[in-house]
Enzyme design. Structure first.
Site, short mmCIF file in Angstrom:
data_model
loop_
_atom_site.label_atom_id
_atom_site.label_comp_id
_atom_site.label_asym_id
_atom_site.label_seq_id
_atom_site.Cartn_x
_atom_site.Cartn_y
_atom_site.Cartn_z
N GLU A 297 -0.09 -9.23 0.51
CA GLU A 297 0.14 -9.68 -0.86
C GLU A 297 1.54 -9.29 -1.31
O GLU A 297 2.05 -8.23 -0.96
CB GLU A 297 -0.90 -9.05 -1.80
CG GLU A 297 -2.30 -9.55 -1.53
CD GLU A 297 -3.35 -8.92 -2.45
OE1 GLU A 297 -4.36 -9.58 -2.72
OE2 GLU A 297 -3.15 -7.79 -2.91
N CYS A 314 7.55 -7.43 -5.93
CA CYS A 314 6.99 -6.28 -5.23
C CYS A 314 6.55 -6.74 -3.84
O CYS A 314 5.61 -7.53 -3.72
CB CYS A 314 5.82 -5.70 -6.02
SG CYS A 314 5.09 -4.22 -5.29
N CYS A 321 -2.41 0.57 5.04
CA CYS A 321 -1.59 1.78 4.97
C CYS A 321 -2.40 2.96 5.49
O CYS A 321 -3.60 3.06 5.22
CB CYS A 321 -1.14 2.04 3.54
SG CYS A 321 -0.10 3.50 3.33
N CYS A 325 -3.74 7.43 0.11
CA CYS A 325 -3.68 7.89 -1.29
C CYS A 325 -5.00 7.53 -1.98
O CYS A 325 -5.45 6.38 -1.93
CB CYS A 325 -2.50 7.24 -2.01
SG CYS A 325 -0.90 7.69 -1.32
N CYS A 328 -5.27 4.47 -4.51
CA CYS A 328 -4.67 3.20 -4.11
C CYS A 328 -5.64 2.38 -3.27
O CYS A 328 -6.23 2.89 -2.29
CB CYS A 328 -3.39 3.47 -3.32
SG CYS A 328 -2.55 1.97 -2.74
N GLY A 372 1.44 -0.88 2.13
CA GLY A 372 2.09 -0.18 3.22
C GLY A 372 3.03 0.92 2.79
O GLY A 372 3.46 0.99 1.63
N GLU A 373 3.37 1.79 3.72
CA GLU A 373 4.31 2.89 3.53
C GLU A 373 5.61 2.55 4.26
O GLU A 373 5.64 2.49 5.49
CB GLU A 373 3.72 4.19 4.07
CG GLU A 373 4.70 5.33 4.25
CD GLU A 373 5.52 5.62 3.00
OE1 GLU A 373 6.76 5.68 3.11
OE2 GLU A 373 4.94 5.78 1.91
N SER A 404 10.50 2.59 -2.01
CA SER A 404 9.68 3.71 -2.48
C SER A 404 8.85 4.26 -1.33
O SER A 404 8.18 3.51 -0.63
CB SER A 404 8.77 3.24 -3.62
OG SER A 404 7.90 4.28 -4.02
N SER A 426 7.45 8.60 -4.28
CA SER A 426 6.14 8.62 -4.92
C SER A 426 5.59 10.05 -4.85
O SER A 426 4.91 10.42 -3.89
CB SER A 426 5.19 7.65 -4.20
OG SER A 426 5.62 6.32 -4.36
N HIS A 428 3.65 11.92 -7.42
CA HIS A 428 2.28 11.95 -7.96
C HIS A 428 1.83 13.33 -8.44
O HIS A 428 1.05 13.43 -9.37
CB HIS A 428 1.29 11.37 -6.97
CG HIS A 428 1.63 9.99 -6.53
ND1 HIS A 428 1.84 8.98 -7.43
CD2 HIS A 428 1.85 9.46 -5.30
CE1 HIS A 428 2.16 7.87 -6.77
NE2 HIS A 428 2.18 8.14 -5.48
N ASN A 511 -4.42 2.35 -12.46
CA ASN A 511 -5.09 1.05 -12.53
C ASN A 511 -6.38 1.12 -11.71
O ASN A 511 -6.36 1.56 -10.56
CB ASN A 511 -4.19 -0.05 -11.98
CG ASN A 511 -2.97 -0.27 -12.85
OD1 ASN A 511 -3.07 -0.58 -14.03
ND2 ASN A 511 -1.77 -0.07 -12.27
N CYS A 554 -0.04 -2.21 -9.91
CA CYS A 554 0.29 -1.14 -8.97
C CYS A 554 -0.98 -0.43 -8.50
O CYS A 554 -1.81 -0.01 -9.30
CB CYS A 554 1.23 -0.15 -9.64
SG CYS A 554 1.82 1.15 -8.55
#
Length: 570
Positions: A297, A314, A321, A325, A328, A372-373, A404, A426, A428, A511, A554
């Site tokens: 996406e 984005c 990934c 996290c 996510c 993904g990272e 990022s 990132s 957090h 989110n 996000c």
């Protein structure tokens, strides 16, 4: 003129010049080559003394001429290979130990895919392949706006709508038989005679030409250049398992085969499979990779309230990934595979196509914050960033490209710092225990990671020392004032250790991804957190939630799509 590679003929024989005439004996070949190279220094009599067999000399001369063209081809291939090696990026990987360590894992090199399309080539590389810089520039004037030169310059393609057919086909499928409105684009309008939408249609050939430099509007690329360009797109390998994304193997294979026959980007890299537009205009694209049918996406976020409306894109760097996290949706997928630089850049290509076709403000800002990272696919990400920031390719300013990373280890910041782009972390949570709760794959202390981050920033130019610390703010988890206070000290230490650095904290209210305990923080909690940071001299912004009604916000990307009111999981 003589061949600079003739030493290879005597060293490895027919392996170098496969299929070329061979000499009767290697000794005769050597004598013949000496004669050719020193012809100007010897008289005809001397040459005759050296070569007793005239027929062998003639065979050598014919062989020498016949392989010269082959050597030129080898030189072109070698030039491209050297340029590819020059762009290699060393990727730092995590230590195999499960315990935290203060030592930085040594970088190792990941191989760049051997087959790359014009999207990933430098302009010089594409110029070599197409036989001229002007041809390469003409191709990129079209790639930049989401048009494939193979379609645009194809004499059999007359209607501009055919060039953008992939967009029309997908939105008609999303609309269903009754017709719906996607943003400002109307599908199956009763007053529309051609059934492809009457509002904001921008795919007539003359409309496309308005996006091109004036000199390109009347120029052609030429049949020879088109043939060379077409050969640069390699069709996907046969026998790939396409039993993916809820499709049967036969249907997926059929779609892939049909796309492959089209050639170009849509036939060899990625195919647009779905578009969804949220109530605020955020547009999510689902792109199926031609090589294996996996989908990623990418999200277009338009900013219509600005004096000059533009969009942020984005992009994804992997399918899934492995960082896991807990807040996510992508982390729940696990890592399926990394994307090639072509597959990353084709997301930008499709976004530009959709923006132009549906009259969405064009993309002028790209962030690697999708699926993904980036640090786990650093080589492809850096190559893609180079294409985005190249003024003669995608033409974005370096400050308008942001990579990022969650920071899997201290060394990855330096690796990604090689890209001509802004660097974001990132974070957090700045406390070790809480950070491991939110990012379970964390193996290093925040101080170890901070030192790696500082070292990478100090190695960058002052223009690229503006950076961002991202915080996914979760109610009752990391939104307390104590956490804000600790984060402020953490950010201040980075500023103190990097001369000229500008550190911005970006707060991202959580989110929902149907986590059993995580909730979006209250507006009051977000404001209090922001105020605490500002009181301690830290610049901070709160990210506006966009596209959450279509799972495009996000943390919500997980390759699922909605069709005719039903949600399908890919």
């Amino acid at each position: 003129a003589h061949c600079n590679h003739c030493c290879q003929c005597t060293a490895v024989g027919t392996n170098v010049h496969a299929g070329q005439p061979s000499m009767k004996s290697s000794s005769t070949h050597i004598v013949a080559m000496i004669a050719m190279r020193t012809a100007t220094a010897f008289t005809a009599t001397t040459i005759a003394l050296l070569v007793s067999r005239t027929d062998a000399f003639q065979a050598a001369a014919a062989h020498h001429v016949s392989v010269r063209h082959r050597h030129l081809e080898l030189q072109v291939g070698l030039h491209s290979k050297i340029n590819g090696q020059r762009r290699k990026v060393h990727v730092a990987l995590e230590s195999a130990s499960t315990s935290s360590s203060s030592e930085i894992a040594p970088p190792i090199e990941q191989p760049q895919p051997l087959s790359i399309s014009p999207l990933s080539m430098t302009l010089d590389e594409l110029s070599v392949h197409l036989g001229g810089r002007g041809r390469a520039l003409a191709a990129w004037d079209l790639y930049r706006i989401g048009v494939d030169p193979l379609a645009y310059y194809n004499p059999s393609v007359v209607d501009g709508a055919e060039i953008d057919a992939s967009v029309y086909n997908v939105i008609e499928e999303a609309a269903g038989p009754t017709g719906i409105v996607l943003g400002d684009y109307l599908i199956n309008d009763d007053n529309d005679s051609d059934g492809v939408g009457s509002r904001n249609r921008s795919s007539r050939r003359e409309d496309i030409e308005l996006h091109l430099p004036p000199k390109r509007r009347t120029e052609g690329l030429g049949r020879d250049a088109l043939g060379l360009l077409e050969r640069l797109h390699t069709a996907p390998s046969a026998g790939i398992d396409n039993n993916l994304n809820g499709k049967t193997s036969s249907s997926a294979a059929s779609e892939t085969s049909a796309a492959s026959s089209a050639g170009g980007i849509e036939g060899t890299i990625g195919k647009l499979s779905h578009i969804s537009i949220s109530s605020d205009g955020t547009t999510k694209l689902l792109i199926r990779m031609i090589s294996d049918g996996l989908e990623v996406e990418t999200v277009i976020i338009p900013w219509n309230d600005r004096e000059r409306p533009k969009s942020t894109l984005c992009v994804s760097s992997q399918v899934g990934c492995k960082q896991g996290c807990t807040f996510c949706a992508t982390g729940r997928m696990g890592k399926l595979r990394s994307l090639t630089s072509d597959e990353i850049l084709c997301q930008v290509w499709y976004a530009r196509k959709v923006c132009r076709t549906l009259n969405i403000p064009t993309v002028d800002n790209v962030v690697f914050m999708g699926m993904g990272e980036p640090a786990d696919n650093a080589e492809a990400v850096v190559v893609a960033a180079e294409a985005l920031a190249d003024r003669q390719r995608y033409g974005l300013a370096q400050s308008r490209v942001t990579i990022s990373t969650v920071g899997p280890n201290p060394g990855v910041f330096a690796v990604l710092g090689k890209a001509p782009a802004a660097l974001a972390w990132s974070v957090h949570a700045s406390r070790d225990e809480l950070r491991r709760k939110l990012v379970p794959t964390t193996r290093y202390t925040m101080e170890e990671l901070r030192l790696g981050f500082v070292e990478a920033l100090n190695a960058r130019s002052k223009k690229l020392r503006t950076t961002m610390l991202e915080i996914a703010l979760i109610d009752g988890v990391n939104d307390s004032l104590d956490e804000a206070d600790h984060l402020a000290d953490f950010a201040t230490k980075i500023c103190d250790d990097v001369p000229g650095a500008k550190v911005v904290v970006n707060l991202i209210p959580y989110n929902s991804i149907d986590h059993p305990t995580y909730r979006k923080p209250t507006a009051e909690a977000v404001t209090a957190f922001q105020k605490k940071l500002m009181e301690k001299g830290v610049m901070v912004y709160v990210r506006t939630t966009r596209g959450d009604d279509e799972s495009a916000a996000c943390g919500q990307l997980a390759t699922k799509k909605k069709k005719n009111g039903k949600r399908l999981t890919g």
